[in-house]
Scaffold this motif. Structure first.
Motif, PDB file in Angstrom:
ATOM      1  N   GLU A  89       0.816  -1.080  -0.167  1.00  0.00           N
ATOM      2  CA  GLU A  89      -0.060   0.138   0.138  1.00  0.00           C
ATOM      3  C   GLU A  89       0.691   1.363  -0.112  1.00  0.00           C
ATOM      4  O   GLU A  89       0.560   2.224  -0.636  1.00  0.00           O
ATOM      5  CB  GLU A  89      -0.992   0.099   1.327  1.00  0.00           C
ATOM      6  CG  GLU A  89      -1.760   1.133   1.353  1.00  0.00           C
ATOM      7  CD  GLU A  89      -2.773   1.108   2.581  1.00  0.00           C
ATOM      8  OE1 GLU A  89      -3.447   2.233   2.718  1.00  0.00           O
ATOM      9  OE2 GLU A  89      -2.933  -0.066   3.112  1.00  0.00           O
ATOM     10  N   GLU A  90       1.802   1.389   0.813  1.00  0.00           N
ATOM     11  CA  GLU A  90       2.744   2.406   0.915  1.00  0.00           C
ATOM     12  C   GLU A  90       3.415   2.695  -0.450  1.00  0.00           C
ATOM     13  O   GLU A  90       3.876   3.626  -0.901  1.00  0.00           O
ATOM     14  CB  GLU A  90       3.754   2.407   2.118  1.00  0.00           C
ATOM     15  CG  GLU A  90       2.874   2.454   3.739  1.00  0.00           C
ATOM     16  CD  GLU A  90       2.264   3.599   3.479  1.00  0.00           C
ATOM     17  OE1 GLU A  90       2.968   4.662   3.266  1.00  0.00           O
ATOM     18  OE2 GLU A  90       1.288   3.664   4.065  1.00  0.00           O
ATOM     19  N   VAL A  91       4.150   1.555  -0.978  1.00  0.00           N
ATOM     20  CA  VAL A  91       4.876   1.653  -2.175  1.00  0.00           C
ATOM     21  C   VAL A  91       4.076   2.259  -3.371  1.00  0.00           C
ATOM     22  O   VAL A  91       4.578   2.957  -4.218  1.00  0.00           O
ATOM     23  CB  VAL A  91       5.481   0.459  -2.554  1.00  0.00           C
ATOM     24  CG1 VAL A  91       6.044   0.334  -3.978  1.00  0.00           C
ATOM     25  CG2 VAL A  91       6.574  -0.274  -1.477  1.00  0.00           C
ATOM     26  N   GLU A  92       2.621   1.741  -3.310  1.00  0.00           N
ATOM     27  CA  GLU A  92       1.819   2.190  -4.280  1.00  0.00           C
ATOM     28  C   GLU A  92       1.614   3.603  -4.259  1.00  0.00           C
ATOM     29  O   GLU A  92       0.937   4.209  -4.962  1.00  0.00           O
ATOM     30  CB  GLU A  92       0.593   1.190  -4.481  1.00  0.00           C
ATOM     31  CG  GLU A  92       0.972  -0.022  -4.860  1.00  0.00           C
ATOM     32  CD  GLU A  92      -0.347  -1.073  -4.959  1.00  0.00           C
ATOM     33  OE1 GLU A  92      -1.162  -0.838  -4.111  1.00  0.00           O
ATOM     34  OE2 GLU A  92      -0.197  -1.905  -5.668  1.00  0.00           O
ATOM     35  N   LYS A  93       1.383   4.111  -3.036  1.00  0.00           N
ATOM     36  CA  LYS A  93       1.125   5.438  -2.832  1.00  0.00           C
ATOM     37  C   LYS A  93       2.224   6.327  -3.280  1.00  0.00           C
ATOM     38  O   LYS A  93       1.922   7.269  -4.005  1.00  0.00           O
ATOM     39  CB  LYS A  93       0.910   5.745  -1.314  1.00  0.00           C
ATOM     40  CG  LYS A  93      -0.242   5.557  -0.531  1.00  0.00           C
ATOM     41  CD  LYS A  93      -0.148   5.808   0.837  1.00  0.00           C
ATOM     42  CE  LYS A  93      -1.354   5.356   1.741  1.00  0.00           C
ATOM     43  NZ  LYS A  93      -1.332   5.763   3.077  1.00  0.00           N
ATOM     44  N   TRP A  94       3.379   5.926  -3.119  1.00  0.00           N
ATOM     45  CA  TRP A  94       4.633   6.549  -3.538  1.00  0.00           C
ATOM     46  C   TRP A  94       4.675   6.634  -5.096  1.00  0.00           C
ATOM     47  O   TRP A  94       5.123   7.776  -5.780  1.00  0.00           O
ATOM     48  CB  TRP A  94       5.887   6.203  -3.071  1.00  0.00           C
ATOM     49  CG  TRP A  94       6.250   6.731  -1.529  1.00  0.00           C
ATOM     50  CD1 TRP A  94       5.934   5.977  -0.455  1.00  0.00           C
ATOM     51  CD2 TRP A  94       7.048   8.096  -1.215  1.00  0.00           C
ATOM     52  NE1 TRP A  94       6.630   6.937   0.508  1.00  0.00           N
ATOM     53  CE2 TRP A  94       7.162   8.133  -0.058  1.00  0.00           C
ATOM     54  CE3 TRP A  94       7.339   9.032  -2.331  1.00  0.00           C
ATOM     55  CZ2 TRP A  94       7.568   9.244   0.691  1.00  0.00           C
ATOM     56  CZ3 TRP A  94       7.801  10.102  -1.686  1.00  0.00           C
ATOM     57  CH2 TRP A  94       8.033   9.980  -0.233  1.00  0.00           C
ATOM     58  N   SER A  95       4.452   5.623  -5.495  1.00  0.00           N
ATOM     59  CA  SER A  95       4.459   5.349  -7.098  1.00  0.00           C
ATOM     60  C   SER A  95       3.389   5.911  -7.888  1.00  0.00           C
ATOM     61  O   SER A  95       3.374   6.029  -8.933  1.00  0.00           O
ATOM     62  CB  SER A  95       4.485   3.792  -7.353  1.00  0.00           C
ATOM     63  OG  SER A  95       5.561   2.995  -6.622  1.00  0.00           O
ATOM     64  N   GLY A  96       2.405   6.505  -6.939  1.00  0.00           N
ATOM     65  CA  GLY A  96       1.218   7.260  -7.697  1.00  0.00           C
ATOM     66  C   GLY A  96       0.308   6.210  -8.683  1.00  0.00           C
ATOM     67  O   GLY A  96      -0.514   6.779  -9.262  1.00  0.00           O
TER      68      GLY A  96
END
Length: 532
Positions: free
Chosen positions: A525-532
């Protein structure tokens, strides 16, 4: 399959988690067991999450396929994670579907068993519902509980006879040979023993205490509990002075008390291994929850400059390897070494193979005779080691080659440089000991350390990220990384991220500091937030 057992302190939640984990490992599954508990003897909220998989795992999952609920009030803490079956006492009347209810407390009472046996009844209900053979359940309980387990076999029999086949909600079948389920504490203890540990000293402090309990029951070494942490490390230094391998175990507050003695070991060039099991701080913080807050403390634990080795295991299996490796290195270089681990590794369990560690012998001069030049100046900085009855002097003051105190400028310059030259050789040796683990998947990277590796590795494989897990922190080695770089840690500022940024690499932080470890779903979830 991911199963949570939840209840109060005194309900046997941790024991139930261990037993269920052993049942899965008996059937050939890879298993990871996470234990969460408050610093309470009775009441409050405890949970044990047991994950079983056909592939190797080093993390539990966020969502549950089943929740075994032993108290009504703990249900709300876990309801949002449940995606499958709820198992509870029929008297709790919990509002959830699908659920499997059984008169657990009533049956335990009828059989004349103690109230804590409700945990065994609940495990039996789950195992019956997924088709685990009764014999497997009974055998594991007998192995785990010994004589105490025999009386609990009656509740297992009652459950299996009372629940009819229509209650089955799935199948858990044997998939292979039995695997060994071990705790991080067990892995650390076995690693040190394989590397020749003879004395272990510790004052009990969560989460390092289980190591003391394990070694106290082992005939291969002497484990002692002195009056405090200062006494513990001084006894370890004394044992090493006598030529025997020794270690201590503690957490942040106890490690703080050891600071002056670590500096003494650095000056006297006495090998000692310190197990620093991190928990949430500062001060007492949340004493039974995990954290990664002590990295800089471990890297700079005492006054003065001296060679030091610091490494952090990334799995329970790695805990075994690093514990043995660091004990060997401490003796090879005659200096303190720190195994920087965490509550999440130390008190969790996983299926693991503990093999590959051997004691690397170090020559020790023990002959009585003329005064021995214990601190002889050498090109590598490593002097000959000696132990009684050899005659020599160990000194906390600056000293000459024989150990006699001095403040002569020329002698001090030479002796200081001699000690520090060992860092060059340490770096050369550690470079060949897998100072980091790399898993190549793509051009972008997730960097991490410690127990986060399990969750990170799963997510990286799914999303196509490469992984770098740092094992040795001093000396520090970093792989060549490029693209987008994420750093996953359990602290507020990103302690490892800062070290990486010092090398000129831009880092995006994924952090938590609530005392709980990351699950794969949370990292994703956090990686996908950063990745947009």
């Amino acid at each position: 399959m991911n199963v949570c057992i939840a209840g109060a302190a005194g309900d046997g939640v941790r024991g139930a988690g261990t037993i269920l984990g052993r049942i899965f490992s008996e059937l050939g599954y890879h298993v990871f067991v996470y234990q969460e508990y408050q610093s309470l003897i009775r009441g409050g909220h405890n949970a044990s999450v047991v994950r079983a998989s056909l592939k190797e795992i080093n993390s539990y999952s966020y969502h549950y396929d089943a929740l075994i609920c032993l108290r009504d009030y703990v249900f709300e803490k876990h309801a949002d994670r449940l995606r499958g079956l709820l198992i509870s006492d029929s008297s709790l009347n919990l509002n959830y579907d699908p659920k499997l209810e059984f008169p657990i407390a009533e049956t335990v009472k009828e059989l004349g068993l103690p109230d804590i046996s409700r945990n065994i009844a609940a495990i039996a209900i789950f195992c019956r519902s997924v088709g685990v053979e009764r014999g497997v359940v009974e055998e594991v309980i007998k192995e785990e509980l010994g004589k105490r387990g025999e009386e609990n076999l009656r509740i297992v029999g009652k459950v299996y006879e009372s629940l009819d086949l229509s209650a089955e909600v799935g199948r858990v079948e044997r998939v292979g040979e039995k695997k060994e389920l071990v705790s991080g504490a067990r892995a650390i203890a076995e690693g040190m023993l394989a590397a020749g540990l003879k004395f272990y000293y510790a004052y009990p402090m969560t989460p390092a205490s289980p190591i003391l309990h394990i070694l106290a029951a082992d005939s291969r070494c002497v484990a002692l509990q002195p009056e405090n942490e200062i006494a513990a490390i001084m006894m370890a230094i004394g044992s090493a002075f006598g030529g025997e391998r020794a270690a201590v175990g503690t957490s942040g507050g106890g490690f703080a008390l050891m600071s002056e003695s670590i500096s003494l070991a650095g000056m006297a060039e006495v090998p000692v291994l310190i197990i620093l099991a991190q928990r949430n701080g500062p001060s007492t913080g949340m004493a039974t929850y995990t954290a990664q807050q002590d990295l800089y403390f471990a890297l700079n634990p005492a006054h003065g400059e001296f060679p030091l080795i610091v490494a952090s295991p990334i799995t329970i299996e790695d805990s075994y390897r690093l514990a043995g490796e660091l004990l060997n290195l401490a003796w090879q270089f005659q200096t303190p070494a720190i195994l920087l681990t965490e509550k999440h590794i130390t008190e969790s369990l996983a299926t693991a193979k503990l093999e590959g560690v051997v004691k690397r012998e170090v020559e020790i001069f023990r002959e009585k005779g003329e005064l021995f030049k214990r601190y002889a100046i050498t090109e590598s900085g490593i002097s000959p080691y000696a132990a009684p009855p050899a005659i020599f002097k160990a000194n906390s003051n600056e000293h000459d080659e024989y150990g006699f105190a001095t403040d002569d400028a020329e002698t001090a310059t030479k002796m200081y440089a001699k000690r520090m030259r060992k860092e060059e050789e340490i770096r050369r040796v550690v470079a060949n000991l897998n100072p980091y683990v790399v898993v190549k998947n793509g051009k972008d990277w997730i960097v991490t350390w410690g127990s986060n590796f399990g969750a990170v590795k799963e997510v990286a494989e799914e999303l196509g990220f490469s992984v770098a897990a740092i094992r040795y922190m001093r000396p520090l080695f970093l792989p060549k990384i490029s693209g987008n770089v994420f750093c996953v840690e359990c602290n507020y500022t990103g302690l490892l991220a800062r070290l990486i940024e010092a090398e000129g690499v831009e880092v995006k932080r994924i952090l938590r500091w609530d005392g709980r470890p990351f699950t794969p779903e949370e990292v994703r979830e956090e990686v996908e937030k950063w990745s947009g």
